[in-house]
Scaffold this motif. Structure first.
Motif, PDB file in Angstrom:
ATOM      1  N   LEU A 175      56.972 -11.202  18.389  1.00  0.00           N
ATOM      2  CA  LEU A 175      57.368 -12.039  17.257  1.00  0.00           C
ATOM      3  C   LEU A 175      56.255 -12.109  16.213  1.00  0.00           C
ATOM      4  O   LEU A 175      56.509 -12.093  15.011  1.00  0.00           O
ATOM      5  CB  LEU A 175      57.726 -13.447  17.744  1.00  0.00           C
ATOM      6  N   GLY A 176      55.003 -12.177  16.680  1.00  0.00           N
ATOM      7  CA  GLY A 176      53.881 -12.216  15.751  1.00  0.00           C
ATOM      8  C   GLY A 176      53.804 -10.963  14.903  1.00  0.00           C
ATOM      9  O   GLY A 176      53.544 -11.025  13.696  1.00  0.00           O
ATOM     10  N   VAL A 177      54.039  -9.812  15.523  1.00  0.00           N
ATOM     11  CA  VAL A 177      54.040  -8.543  14.785  1.00  0.00           C
ATOM     12  C   VAL A 177      55.179  -8.520  13.775  1.00  0.00           C
ATOM     13  O   VAL A 177      55.024  -8.049  12.646  1.00  0.00           O
ATOM     14  CB  VAL A 177      54.152  -7.352  15.752  1.00  0.00           C
ATOM     15  N   ALA A 178      56.341  -9.056  14.166  1.00  0.00           N
ATOM     16  CA  ALA A 178      57.500  -9.053  13.271  1.00  0.00           C
ATOM     17  C   ALA A 178      57.247  -9.869  12.009  1.00  0.00           C
ATOM     18  O   ALA A 178      57.861  -9.605  10.967  1.00  0.00           O
ATOM     19  CB  ALA A 178      58.725  -9.593  14.012  1.00  0.00           C
ATOM     20  N   LEU A 179      56.355 -10.851  12.082  1.00  0.00           N
ATOM     21  CA  LEU A 179      56.054 -11.682  10.916  1.00  0.00           C
ATOM     22  C   LEU A 179      55.115 -10.994   9.926  1.00  0.00           C
ATOM     23  O   LEU A 179      54.980 -11.439   8.794  1.00  0.00           O
ATOM     24  CB  LEU A 179      55.435 -13.009  11.379  1.00  0.00           C
ATOM     25  N   VAL A 180      54.443  -9.930  10.378  1.00  0.00           N
ATOM     26  CA  VAL A 180      53.568  -9.172   9.479  1.00  0.00           C
ATOM     27  C   VAL A 180      54.444  -8.306   8.572  1.00  0.00           C
ATOM     28  O   VAL A 180      55.372  -7.656   9.043  1.00  0.00           O
ATOM     29  CB  VAL A 180      52.601  -8.286  10.284  1.00  0.00           C
ATOM     30  N   PRO A 181      54.204  -8.274   7.273  1.00  0.00           N
ATOM     31  CA  PRO A 181      55.012  -7.434   6.372  1.00  0.00           C
ATOM     32  C   PRO A 181      55.061  -5.979   6.840  1.00  0.00           C
ATOM     33  O   PRO A 181      54.073  -5.452   7.363  1.00  0.00           O
ATOM     34  CB  PRO A 181      54.282  -7.564   5.027  1.00  0.00           C
ATOM     35  N   ARG A 182      56.222  -5.367   6.658  1.00  0.00           N
ATOM     36  CA  ARG A 182      56.431  -4.004   7.161  1.00  0.00           C
ATOM     37  C   ARG A 182      55.388  -3.029   6.625  1.00  0.00           C
ATOM     38  O   ARG A 182      54.869  -2.182   7.362  1.00  0.00           O
ATOM     39  CB  ARG A 182      57.833  -3.528   6.786  1.00  0.00           C
ATOM     40  N   ALA A 183      55.061  -3.141   5.347  1.00  0.00           N
ATOM     41  CA  ALA A 183      54.077  -2.229   4.761  1.00  0.00           C
ATOM     42  C   ALA A 183      52.710  -2.378   5.426  1.00  0.00           C
ATOM     43  O   ALA A 183      52.009  -1.385   5.661  1.00  0.00           O
ATOM     44  CB  ALA A 183      53.958  -2.478   3.258  1.00  0.00           C
ATOM     45  N   GLU A 184      52.347  -3.619   5.773  1.00  0.00           N
ATOM     46  CA  GLU A 184      51.065  -3.855   6.433  1.00  0.00           C
ATOM     47  C   GLU A 184      51.093  -3.324   7.864  1.00  0.00           C
ATOM     48  O   GLU A 184      50.087  -2.769   8.348  1.00  0.00           O
ATOM     49  CB  GLU A 184      50.741  -5.342   6.422  1.00  0.00           C
ATOM     50  N   ARG A 185      52.233  -3.495   8.559  1.00  0.00           N
ATOM     51  CA  ARG A 185      52.346  -2.948   9.914  1.00  0.00           C
ATOM     52  C   ARG A 185      52.153  -1.441   9.903  1.00  0.00           C
ATOM     53  O   ARG A 185      51.439  -0.876  10.740  1.00  0.00           O
ATOM     54  CB  ARG A 185      53.713  -3.302  10.516  1.00  0.00           C
ATOM     55  N   ARG A 186      52.795  -0.771   8.956  1.00  0.00           N
ATOM     56  CA  ARG A 186      52.695   0.685   8.870  1.00  0.00           C
ATOM     57  C   ARG A 186      51.275   1.114   8.478  1.00  0.00           C
ATOM     58  O   ARG A 186      50.765   2.123   8.983  1.00  0.00           O
ATOM     59  CB  ARG A 186      53.710   1.229   7.874  1.00  0.00           C
ATOM     60  N   ARG A 187      50.631   0.343   7.612  1.00  0.00           N
ATOM     61  CA  ARG A 187      49.268   0.677   7.213  1.00  0.00           C
ATOM     62  C   ARG A 187      48.327   0.602   8.411  1.00  0.00           C
ATOM     63  O   ARG A 187      47.494   1.496   8.625  1.00  0.00           O
ATOM     64  CB  ARG A 187      48.788  -0.269   6.111  1.00  0.00           C
ATOM     65  N   GLN A 188      48.465  -0.462   9.200  1.00  0.00           N
ATOM     66  CA  GLN A 188      47.597  -0.613  10.360  1.00  0.00           C
ATOM     67  C   GLN A 188      47.897   0.431  11.430  1.00  0.00           C
ATOM     68  O   GLN A 188      46.984   0.928  12.103  1.00  0.00           O
ATOM     69  CB  GLN A 188      47.731  -2.024  10.935  1.00  0.00           C
ATOM     70  N   ALA A 189      49.176   0.772  11.609  1.00  0.00           N
ATOM     71  CA  ALA A 189      49.533   1.804  12.594  1.00  0.00           C
ATOM     72  C   ALA A 189      48.992   3.160  12.163  1.00  0.00           C
ATOM     73  O   ALA A 189      48.513   3.943  12.996  1.00  0.00           O
ATOM     74  CB  ALA A 189      51.051   1.855  12.765  1.00  0.00           C
ATOM     75  N   PHE A 190      49.070   3.455  10.869  1.00  0.00           N
ATOM     76  CA  PHE A 190      48.515   4.719  10.374  1.00  0.00           C
ATOM     77  C   PHE A 190      47.004   4.761  10.580  1.00  0.00           C
ATOM     78  O   PHE A 190      46.446   5.803  10.955  1.00  0.00           O
ATOM     79  CB  PHE A 190      48.849   4.901   8.897  1.00  0.00           C
ATOM     80  N   ARG A 191      46.340   3.635  10.351  1.00  0.00           N
ATOM     81  CA  ARG A 191      44.897   3.577  10.580  1.00  0.00           C
ATOM     82  C   ARG A 191      44.578   3.829  12.053  1.00  0.00           C
ATOM     83  O   ARG A 191      43.625   4.568  12.367  1.00  0.00           O
ATOM     84  CB  ARG A 191      44.352   2.220  10.148  1.00  0.00           C
ATOM     85  N   ALA A 192      45.381   3.250  12.952  1.00  0.00           N
ATOM     86  CA  ALA A 192      45.169   3.469  14.385  1.00  0.00           C
ATOM     87  C   ALA A 192      45.377   4.938  14.742  1.00  0.00           C
ATOM     88  O   ALA A 192      44.616   5.503  15.541  1.00  0.00           O
ATOM     89  CB  ALA A 192      46.114   2.587  15.195  1.00  0.00           C
ATOM     90  N   ALA A 193      46.397   5.565  14.155  1.00  0.00           N
ATOM     91  CA  ALA A 193      46.648   6.987  14.410  1.00  0.00           C
ATOM     92  C   ALA A 193      45.483   7.837  13.919  1.00  0.00           C
ATOM     93  O   ALA A 193      45.034   8.762  14.611  1.00  0.00           O
ATOM     94  CB  ALA A 193      47.946   7.417  13.735  1.00  0.00           C
ATOM     95  N   THR A 194      44.963   7.517  12.757  1.00  0.00           N
ATOM     96  CA  THR A 194      43.836   8.263  12.201  1.00  0.00           C
ATOM     97  C   THR A 194      42.596   8.111  13.072  1.00  0.00           C
ATOM     98  O   THR A 194      41.858   9.083  13.320  1.00  0.00           O
ATOM     99  CB  THR A 194      43.540   7.785  10.768  1.00  0.00           C
ATOM    100  N   GLU A 195      42.365   6.891  13.561  1.00  0.00           N
ATOM    101  CA  GLU A 195      41.224   6.664  14.455  1.00  0.00           C
ATOM    102  C   GLU A 195      41.354   7.493  15.724  1.00  0.00           C
ATOM    103  O   GLU A 195      40.367   8.073  16.197  1.00  0.00           O
ATOM    104  CB  GLU A 195      41.126   5.175  14.791  1.00  0.00           C
TER     105      GLU A 195
END
Length: 207
Positions: free
Chosen positions: A91-111
């Motif tokens: 639920l906490g993740v769902a409250l984060v804006p979609r664009a921010e979720r994707r930005r953080q996931a992309f950063r994790a993938a890059t790392e």
């Protein structure tokens, strides 16, 4: 992709076998990473927990004659409970804006691309297949040696194959299908050169 039980639904042996099968035809290397969560929802959790805590006293003030100390204690308890629930559930993740979720996931993938050495192979033909379940995010990251040899449209086809199966909760099948597609592309772009395996073939889990 829905709520998936990582340990129960991912056949690690099948993923490893698919990587080994694909790499037998190419000098390229394939690394698969499965993350439970990539997004830090702490900021959103604190914001919403604070809002709930601010609202909590008003119905108590109008409906009860409790002391300010009791109401303050309840307000504090609401904040702590809401913060805990939002911090450890999807639920906490769902409250984060979609664009921010994707930005953080992309950063994790890059790392992971750099951490796992995908960008340091001799052939410069490494490929990372990254999936983050909570964010419902999948990404293919190829090394720069493949630029111009494999088109963006071909990589998008791999993603489409992967995400189609992830939506159906067939995680193992999704990885295997994506690996097979990547193997075919790499066999054309970076043929086998007889050199040994450079990177581990097993599935990397980020719990």
């Amino acid at each position: 992709f829905g709520r998936l039980v990582m340990r129960a639904q991912v056949g690690e042996a099948e993923v490893m076998a698919a990587v080994q099968r694909a790499e037998a035809r190419t000098s390229g290397q394939i690394v698969c990473v499965l993350a439970r969560r990539s997004c830090d929802s702490g900021g959103a959790a604190a914001l919403y927990a604070g809002a709930l805590a601010c609202l909590a006293p008003w119905p108590l003030l109008s409906a009860t004659d409790w002391s300010a100390q009791i109401i303050f204690a309840i307000q504090l308890a609401v904040f702590i409970l809401a913060l805990a629930v939002l911090g450890v559930t999807s639920l906490g993740v769902a409250l984060v804006p979609r664009a921010e979720r994707r930005r953080q996931a992309f950063r994790a993938a890059t790392e992971q691309f750099f951490t796992r050495g995908v960008g340091r192979t001799q052939s410069r033909a490494g490929v990372l297949i990254f999936v983050s379940l909570e964010e419902r995010y999948a990404r293919i990251l190829p090394d720069e040696g493949l630029a111009g040899k494999i088109s963006e449209a071909e990589w998008r086809e791999v993603i489409a194959v992967l995400t189609e199966r992830l939506r159906a909760k067939r995680v193992t099948e999704g990885f295997v299908a994506a690996i097979d597609r990547c193997g075919a592309l790499l066999a054309r772009a970076a043929p086998a050169n007889g050199k040994g395996n450079e990177l581990p073939d097993g599935l990397v889990r980020l719990d």
